[in-house]
Write a protein that holds these residues in place. Structure first.
Motif, mmCIF file in Angstrom:
data_model
loop_
_atom_site.group_PDB
_atom_site.id
_atom_site.type_symbol
_atom_site.label_atom_id
_atom_site.label_comp_id
_atom_site.label_asym_id
_atom_site.label_seq_id
_atom_site.Cartn_x
_atom_site.Cartn_y
_atom_site.Cartn_z
ATOM 1 N N ALA A 86 16.217 -42.951 -37.399
ATOM 2 C CA ALA A 86 16.151 -44.189 -36.271
ATOM 3 C C ALA A 86 16.848 -43.903 -35.146
ATOM 4 C CB ALA A 86 16.131 -45.460 -37.311
ATOM 5 N N ALA A 87 18.061 -43.534 -35.313
ATOM 6 C CA ALA A 87 19.066 -43.145 -34.152
ATOM 7 C C ALA A 87 18.638 -42.254 -33.349
ATOM 8 C CB ALA A 87 20.506 -43.099 -34.618
ATOM 9 N N PHE A 88 18.137 -41.047 -34.022
ATOM 10 C CA PHE A 88 17.723 -39.918 -33.366
ATOM 11 C C PHE A 88 16.323 -40.384 -32.399
ATOM 12 C CE2 PHE A 88 14.911 -36.185 -33.323
ATOM 13 C CZ PHE A 88 15.772 -35.356 -32.553
ATOM 14 N N LEU A 89 15.639 -40.962 -33.046
ATOM 15 C CA LEU A 89 14.440 -41.376 -32.285
ATOM 16 C C LEU A 89 14.664 -42.150 -31.152
ATOM 17 C CD1 LEU A 89 11.876 -41.781 -35.208
ATOM 18 C CD2 LEU A 89 11.760 -39.737 -33.589
ATOM 19 N N GLN A 90 15.646 -42.919 -31.221
ATOM 20 C CA GLN A 90 16.019 -43.853 -30.385
ATOM 21 C C GLN A 90 16.631 -43.159 -29.049
ATOM 22 O OE1 GLN A 90 15.261 -47.115 -29.922
ATOM 23 N NE2 GLN A 90 16.632 -47.583 -28.094
ATOM 24 N N ILE A 91 17.455 -42.090 -29.702
ATOM 25 C CA ILE A 91 18.215 -41.369 -28.390
ATOM 26 C C ILE A 91 17.321 -40.530 -27.681
ATOM 27 C CG2 ILE A 91 19.846 -39.391 -28.201
ATOM 28 C CD1 ILE A 91 21.430 -40.922 -30.453
ATOM 29 N N THR A 92 16.221 -39.970 -28.446
ATOM 30 C CA THR A 92 15.131 -39.198 -27.766
ATOM 31 C C THR A 92 14.203 -39.923 -26.832
ATOM 32 O OG1 THR A 92 13.764 -39.208 -29.738
ATOM 33 C CG2 THR A 92 15.275 -37.197 -29.312
ATOM 34 N N GLU A 93 14.166 -41.174 -27.327
ATOM 35 C CA GLU A 93 13.267 -41.911 -26.588
ATOM 36 C C GLU A 93 13.886 -42.691 -25.181
ATOM 37 O OE1 GLU A 93 11.311 -46.290 -26.949
ATOM 38 O OE2 GLU A 93 11.184 -45.020 -28.870
ATOM 39 N N THR A 94 15.108 -43.008 -25.226
ATOM 40 C CA THR A 94 15.725 -43.618 -24.075
ATOM 41 C C THR A 94 16.664 -42.790 -23.505
ATOM 42 O OG1 THR A 94 17.430 -44.773 -25.603
ATOM 43 C CG2 THR A 94 15.529 -45.989 -25.114
ATOM 44 N N ASN A 95 17.297 -41.984 -24.028
ATOM 45 C CA ASN A 95 18.420 -41.109 -23.647
ATOM 46 C C ASN A 95 19.628 -41.940 -23.531
ATOM 47 O OD1 ASN A 95 16.844 -38.365 -23.681
ATOM 48 N ND2 ASN A 95 16.003 -38.941 -21.538
ATOM 49 N N ASP A 96 19.495 -43.101 -23.531
ATOM 50 C CA ASP A 96 20.949 -43.924 -23.628
ATOM 51 C C ASP A 96 20.967 -44.887 -24.527
ATOM 52 O OD1 ASP A 96 23.244 -44.786 -22.638
ATOM 53 O OD2 ASP A 96 22.164 -46.162 -20.887
ATOM 54 N N ILE A 97 21.550 -44.635 -25.676
ATOM 55 C CA ILE A 97 21.572 -45.653 -26.817
ATOM 56 C C ILE A 97 22.334 -46.772 -26.487
ATOM 57 C CG2 ILE A 97 23.446 -44.381 -28.091
ATOM 58 C CD1 ILE A 97 21.647 -44.674 -30.661
ATOM 59 N N TRP A 98 23.518 -46.416 -25.698
ATOM 60 C CA TRP A 98 24.344 -47.688 -25.154
ATOM 61 C C TRP A 98 23.845 -48.807 -24.435
ATOM 62 C CZ3 TRP A 98 27.141 -47.269 -29.308
ATOM 63 C CH2 TRP A 98 27.580 -45.986 -29.774
ATOM 64 N N ASN A 99 22.753 -48.652 -23.904
ATOM 65 C CA ASN A 99 22.137 -49.703 -22.878
ATOM 66 C C ASN A 99 21.743 -51.167 -23.782
ATOM 67 O OD1 ASN A 99 21.008 -50.972 -20.906
ATOM 68 N ND2 ASN A 99 19.271 -49.553 -20.660
ATOM 69 N N ILE A 100 22.352 -52.164 -23.247
ATOM 70 C CA ILE A 100 22.103 -53.376 -24.106
ATOM 71 C C ILE A 100 21.452 -54.592 -23.130
ATOM 72 C CG2 ILE A 100 23.572 -53.072 -25.901
ATOM 73 C CD1 ILE A 100 25.537 -54.940 -24.490
ATOM 74 N N ARG A 101 21.094 -53.884 -22.094
ATOM 75 C CA ARG A 101 20.444 -55.127 -20.976
ATOM 76 C C ARG A 101 19.518 -55.535 -21.212
ATOM 77 N NH1 ARG A 101 19.269 -51.155 -16.859
ATOM 78 N NH2 ARG A 101 21.108 -49.641 -17.357
ATOM 79 N N ASP A 102 18.503 -54.941 -22.155
ATOM 80 C CA ASP A 102 17.454 -55.646 -22.489
ATOM 81 C C ASP A 102 17.764 -56.736 -23.853
ATOM 82 O OD1 ASP A 102 15.926 -54.079 -20.658
ATOM 83 O OD2 ASP A 102 15.515 -52.768 -22.019
ATOM 84 N N LEU A 103 18.560 -56.532 -24.445
ATOM 85 C CA LEU A 103 18.880 -57.456 -25.522
ATOM 86 C C LEU A 103 19.264 -58.803 -25.121
ATOM 87 C CD1 LEU A 103 20.829 -54.930 -27.632
ATOM 88 C CD2 LEU A 103 18.490 -55.583 -27.953
ATOM 89 N N THR A 104 19.112 -59.950 -25.850
ATOM 90 C CA THR A 104 19.394 -61.177 -25.467
ATOM 91 C C THR A 104 21.085 -61.285 -25.403
ATOM 92 O OG1 THR A 104 19.676 -62.001 -27.851
ATOM 93 C CG2 THR A 104 17.351 -62.016 -26.657
ATOM 94 N N PRO A 105 21.505 -62.395 -24.403
ATOM 95 C CA PRO A 105 22.913 -62.493 -24.344
ATOM 96 C C PRO A 105 23.518 -63.033 -25.698
ATOM 97 C CG PRO A 105 21.893 -64.082 -23.128
ATOM 98 C CD PRO A 105 20.770 -63.025 -23.575
ATOM 99 N N PHE A 106 22.778 -63.687 -26.650
ATOM 100 C CA PHE A 106 23.330 -64.709 -27.776
ATOM 101 C C PHE A 106 23.490 -63.714 -28.963
ATOM 102 C CE2 PHE A 106 20.819 -67.576 -25.119
ATOM 103 C CZ PHE A 106 21.947 -68.382 -24.685
ATOM 104 N N ASN A 107 22.552 -62.863 -29.012
ATOM 105 C CA ASN A 107 22.659 -61.850 -30.351
ATOM 106 C C ASN A 107 22.386 -60.397 -29.644
ATOM 107 O OD1 ASN A 107 23.160 -63.971 -32.237
ATOM 108 N ND2 ASN A 107 20.920 -63.968 -32.612
ATOM 109 N N CYS A 108 23.352 -59.606 -29.818
ATOM 110 C CA CYS A 108 23.050 -58.158 -29.168
ATOM 111 C C CYS A 108 22.350 -57.176 -30.124
ATOM 112 C CB CYS A 108 24.570 -57.545 -29.432
ATOM 113 S SG CYS A 108 25.248 -57.128 -30.698
ATOM 114 N N TRP A 109 21.834 -57.662 -31.154
ATOM 115 C CA TRP A 109 20.728 -57.026 -32.001
ATOM 116 C C TRP A 109 19.341 -57.394 -31.726
ATOM 117 C CZ3 TRP A 109 24.503 -59.568 -34.514
ATOM 118 C CH2 TRP A 109 24.283 -60.472 -35.125
#
Length: 109
Positions: A86-109
């Motif tokens: 899952a992490a490999f697929l996320q990295i190949t899809e977005t090229n930036d796994i540490w981007n949390i801008r799209d996540l809600t400010p209350f829960n990071c996941w």
């Protein structure tokens, strides 16, 4: 005991991270840890059900090898492989796994 340990760790991480984490590395690590431990709980339940079925459905022989090591490798290892894919697929899809801008400010996941 391993099932209880995994459940305890899931609850502990959820309580620690429920308020929202602003650091992106900590946020993603917390999300991966929660996903891994939840899958571990399911795998431990599957291993316990298999062991119960094998015990009830057949008469155990004395020359059977110990299955605890096999169950441990399955229950702790299979979620790790699944999370790695899952992490490999996320990295190949977005090229930036540490981007949390799209996540809600209350829960990071």
């Amino acid at each position: 005991m391993n099932l209880l340990a995994a459940l305890f760790m899931v609850q502990l991480l959820f309580i620690v991270g429920v308020g929202g984490v602003q650091d992106s590395e900590l946020c993603i690590s917390l999300g991966f840890s929660l996903q891994y431990l939840r899958m571990t709980v399911v795998c431990w339940l599957a291993a316990m059900c298999h062991h119960l079925y094998a015990t009830v459905a057949s008469i155990p022989r004395r020359d059977d090898p110990p299955t605890y090591l096999k169950y441990s490798v399955f229950a702790w290892g299979a979620p790790f492989l699944n999370l790695g894919v899952a992490a490999f697929l996320q990295i190949t899809e977005t090229n930036d796994i540490w981007n949390i801008r799209d996540l809600t400010p209350f829960n990071c996941w």
